[in-house]
Design a protein around this motif. Structure first.
Motif, PDB file in Angstrom:
ATOM      1  N   UNK A  77       0.846  -1.192   0.000  1.00  0.00           N
ATOM      2  CA  UNK A  77       0.000   0.000   0.000  1.00  0.00           C
ATOM      3  C   UNK A  77       0.877   1.235   0.000  1.00  0.00           C
ATOM      4  N   UNK A  78       0.280   2.381  -0.301  1.00  0.00           N
ATOM      5  CA  UNK A  78       1.042   3.621  -0.524  1.00  0.00           C
ATOM      6  C   UNK A  78       0.461   4.741   0.333  1.00  0.00           C
ATOM      7  N   UNK A  79       1.340   5.435   1.077  1.00  0.00           N
ATOM      8  CA  UNK A  79       0.878   6.489   1.967  1.00  0.00           C
ATOM      9  C   UNK A  79       1.606   7.817   1.810  1.00  0.00           C
ATOM     10  N   UNK A 181       2.447  -9.710  -0.334  1.00  0.00           N
ATOM     11  CA  UNK A 181       1.760  -8.477   0.072  1.00  0.00           C
ATOM     12  C   UNK A 181       2.553  -7.792   1.194  1.00  0.00           C
ATOM     13  N   UNK A 182       2.631  -6.485   1.137  1.00  0.00           N
ATOM     14  CA  UNK A 182       3.332  -5.709   2.157  1.00  0.00           C
ATOM     15  C   UNK A 182       2.377  -4.654   2.705  1.00  0.00           C
ATOM     16  N   UNK A 183       2.232  -4.641   4.012  1.00  0.00           N
ATOM     17  CA  UNK A 183       1.383  -3.645   4.657  1.00  0.00           C
ATOM     18  C   UNK A 183       2.260  -2.652   5.400  1.00  0.00           C
ATOM     19  N   UNK A 184       2.195  -1.384   5.012  1.00  0.00           N
ATOM     20  CA  UNK A 184       2.889  -0.338   5.757  1.00  0.00           C
ATOM     21  C   UNK A 184       1.864   0.385   6.624  1.00  0.00           C
ATOM     22  N   UNK A 185       2.281   0.696   7.834  1.00  0.00           N
ATOM     23  CA  UNK A 185       1.388   1.354   8.794  1.00  0.00           C
ATOM     24  C   UNK A 185       2.063   2.618   9.322  1.00  0.00           C
ATOM     25  N   UNK A 186       1.325   3.724   9.305  1.00  0.00           N
ATOM     26  CA  UNK A 186       1.816   5.029   9.787  1.00  0.00           C
ATOM     27  C   UNK A 186       3.002   5.557   8.993  1.00  0.00           C
ATOM     28  N   UNK A 204       5.124  -4.597   7.335  1.00  0.00           N
ATOM     29  CA  UNK A 204       4.761  -5.995   7.545  1.00  0.00           C
ATOM     30  C   UNK A 204       4.881  -6.759   6.226  1.00  0.00           C
ATOM     31  N   UNK A 205       5.850  -7.667   6.147  1.00  0.00           N
ATOM     32  CA  UNK A 205       5.971  -8.548   4.988  1.00  0.00           C
ATOM     33  C   UNK A 205       5.066  -9.753   5.256  1.00  0.00           C
ATOM     34  N   UNK A 206       3.963  -9.825   4.528  1.00  0.00           N
ATOM     35  CA  UNK A 206       2.970 -10.856   4.798  1.00  0.00           C
ATOM     36  C   UNK A 206       3.327 -12.171   4.115  1.00  0.00           C
ATOM     37  N   UNK A 207       2.574 -13.199   4.421  1.00  0.00           N
ATOM     38  CA  UNK A 207       2.838 -14.538   3.881  1.00  0.00           C
ATOM     39  C   UNK A 207       2.783 -14.517   2.361  1.00  0.00           C
ATOM     40  N   UNK A 208       3.769 -15.114   1.699  1.00  0.00           N
ATOM     41  CA  UNK A 208       3.787 -15.129   0.226  1.00  0.00           C
ATOM     42  C   UNK A 208       2.570 -15.847  -0.360  1.00  0.00           C
ATOM     43  N   UNK A 224      -7.340  -8.388  -6.089  1.00  0.00           N
ATOM     44  CA  UNK A 224      -8.306  -8.341  -4.989  1.00  0.00           C
ATOM     45  C   UNK A 224      -7.813  -9.130  -3.782  1.00  0.00           C
ATOM     46  N   UNK A 225      -7.169 -10.269  -4.026  1.00  0.00           N
ATOM     47  CA  UNK A 225      -6.642 -11.094  -2.947  1.00  0.00           C
ATOM     48  C   UNK A 225      -5.554 -10.358  -2.182  1.00  0.00           C
ATOM     49  N   UNK A 226      -4.627  -9.730  -2.907  1.00  0.00           N
ATOM     50  CA  UNK A 226      -3.542  -8.981  -2.278  1.00  0.00           C
ATOM     51  C   UNK A 226      -4.099  -7.797  -1.478  1.00  0.00           C
ATOM     52  N   UNK A 227      -5.033  -7.083  -2.067  1.00  0.00           N
ATOM     53  CA  UNK A 227      -5.617  -5.932  -1.377  1.00  0.00           C
ATOM     54  C   UNK A 227      -6.319  -6.357  -0.093  1.00  0.00           C
ATOM     55  N   UNK A 228      -7.022  -7.470  -0.138  1.00  0.00           N
ATOM     56  CA  UNK A 228      -7.721  -7.969   1.053  1.00  0.00           C
ATOM     57  C   UNK A 228      -6.746  -8.294   2.169  1.00  0.00           C
ATOM     58  N   UNK A 229      -5.634  -8.933   1.827  1.00  0.00           N
ATOM     59  CA  UNK A 229      -4.658  -9.308   2.863  1.00  0.00           C
ATOM     60  C   UNK A 229      -3.995  -8.072   3.478  1.00  0.00           C
ATOM     61  N   UNK A 230      -3.724  -7.079   2.638  1.00  0.00           N
ATOM     62  CA  UNK A 230      -3.143  -5.844   3.159  1.00  0.00           C
ATOM     63  C   UNK A 230      -4.163  -5.121   4.047  1.00  0.00           C
ATOM     64  N   UNK A 231      -5.417  -5.073   3.595  1.00  0.00           N
ATOM     65  CA  UNK A 231      -6.458  -4.412   4.381  1.00  0.00           C
ATOM     66  C   UNK A 231      -6.668  -5.102   5.727  1.00  0.00           C
ATOM     67  N   UNK A 232      -6.643  -6.424   5.745  1.00  0.00           N
ATOM     68  CA  UNK A 232      -6.823  -7.160   6.998  1.00  0.00           C
ATOM     69  C   UNK A 232      -5.728  -6.799   8.002  1.00  0.00           C
ATOM     70  N   UNK A 233      -4.487  -6.756   7.546  1.00  0.00           N
ATOM     71  CA  UNK A 233      -3.381  -6.406   8.445  1.00  0.00           C
ATOM     72  C   UNK A 233      -3.486  -4.948   8.878  1.00  0.00           C
TER      73      UNK A 233
END
Length: 250
Positions: A77-79, A181-186, A204-208, A224-233
């Motif tokens: 995701x991009x912030x 999927x990679x989730x960045x926070x703040x 957060x480097x999520x499960x491949x 959609x799958x990648x976006x869902x996993x990032x959103x969940x985290x």
């Protein structure tokens, strides 16, 4: 005045950048004389300098999820301005970036992009997709790693997601390489605020998602799958008790 934090960081870092930028330009111009490890180390040195000047620290989670061998793509995701820098600092092996062209032309971004041997794209020019992603597909097959921001841009979205562009997933499907999927926070807090105190971000480097797992999915379904996993985290981190103070800004 907006983004005072970013502007103050640039002012404080001017003397160091006057040294770093010509050095980076030299390595980029003579890339055939140096290996990727050397050029990547220069990029990381510049990024680490920016991190210190910005008074930012980043916590990394899930490093064990990064494949040991072969090509793969990180989709994050991009912030804000710090996103790519924060991710690269936690990624020990050389990794290229797909940059939005307007961003990649800016000072420092241009140098980092050259050092990591990245690609640039104008997401409004759909005709470029085939050529750019064909190149990325071939490089993934050869073992190169890539960082891509499927949102293509950031606004004032903070810890919320914008629309993901499914075209960004063409290369992963074509090369049959892992998707992480990679989730960045703040991350937006690192550069885009008007505060000057210490800020902490998370990567957060999520499960491949392996080729076997996404086999049969088209690019929209994988997107959609990648976006869902990032959103969940992201939702998990926003709702964490220790992050209550940030909720009004999310």
């Amino acid at each position: 005045m907006k983004q005072l934090r970013f502007k103050i960081t640039c002012l404080k870092g001017a003397p160091r950048l006057l040294y770093a930028i010509p050095r980076a330009n030299y390595y980029i111009k003579h890339w055939d004389k140096y290996d990727e490890e050397k050029e990547y180390s220069i990029a990381i040195w510049i990024i680490e300098s920016v991190r210190k000047l910005a008074n930012v620290s980043t916590k990394y989670y899930g490093l064990e999820n990064l494949p040991k061998e072969g090509g793969y793509t990180l989709y994050s995701n991009h912030q804000g301005k710090y996103d790519a820098l924060g991710i690269l600092l936690g990624h020990q092996k050389p990794i290229s970036i797909l940059w939005e062209r307007k961003t990649a032309r800016k000072i420092l971004a241009r140098q980092i992009n050259g050092l990591v041997r990245g690609q640039t794209i104008d997401f409004n020019e759909k005709k470029e997709y085939l050529s750019i992603f064909k190149t990325i597909t071939n490089e993934l097959k050869e073992g190169r790693r890539y960082l891509i921001f499927p949102e293509g841009k950031y606004e004032d979205n903070k810890n919320s997601l914008l629309e993901f562009q499914s075209g960004c997933f063409i290369s992963s499907i074509s090369s049959e390489t892992p998707v992480i999927p990679v989730c960045i926070y703040n991350s937006y807090r690192a550069m885009d605020l008007n505060t000057f105190g210490h800020e902490e971000t998370e990567v957060h480097f999520l499960k491949p998602i392996t080729p076997e797992e996404y086999k049969g999915l088209n690019r929209k379904e994988l997107c959609a799958l990648v976006k869902t996993r990032i959103q969940d985290k992201l939702t998990e981190r926003i709702n964490a008790p220790e992050n209550k103070k940030y909720k009004d800004n999310n």
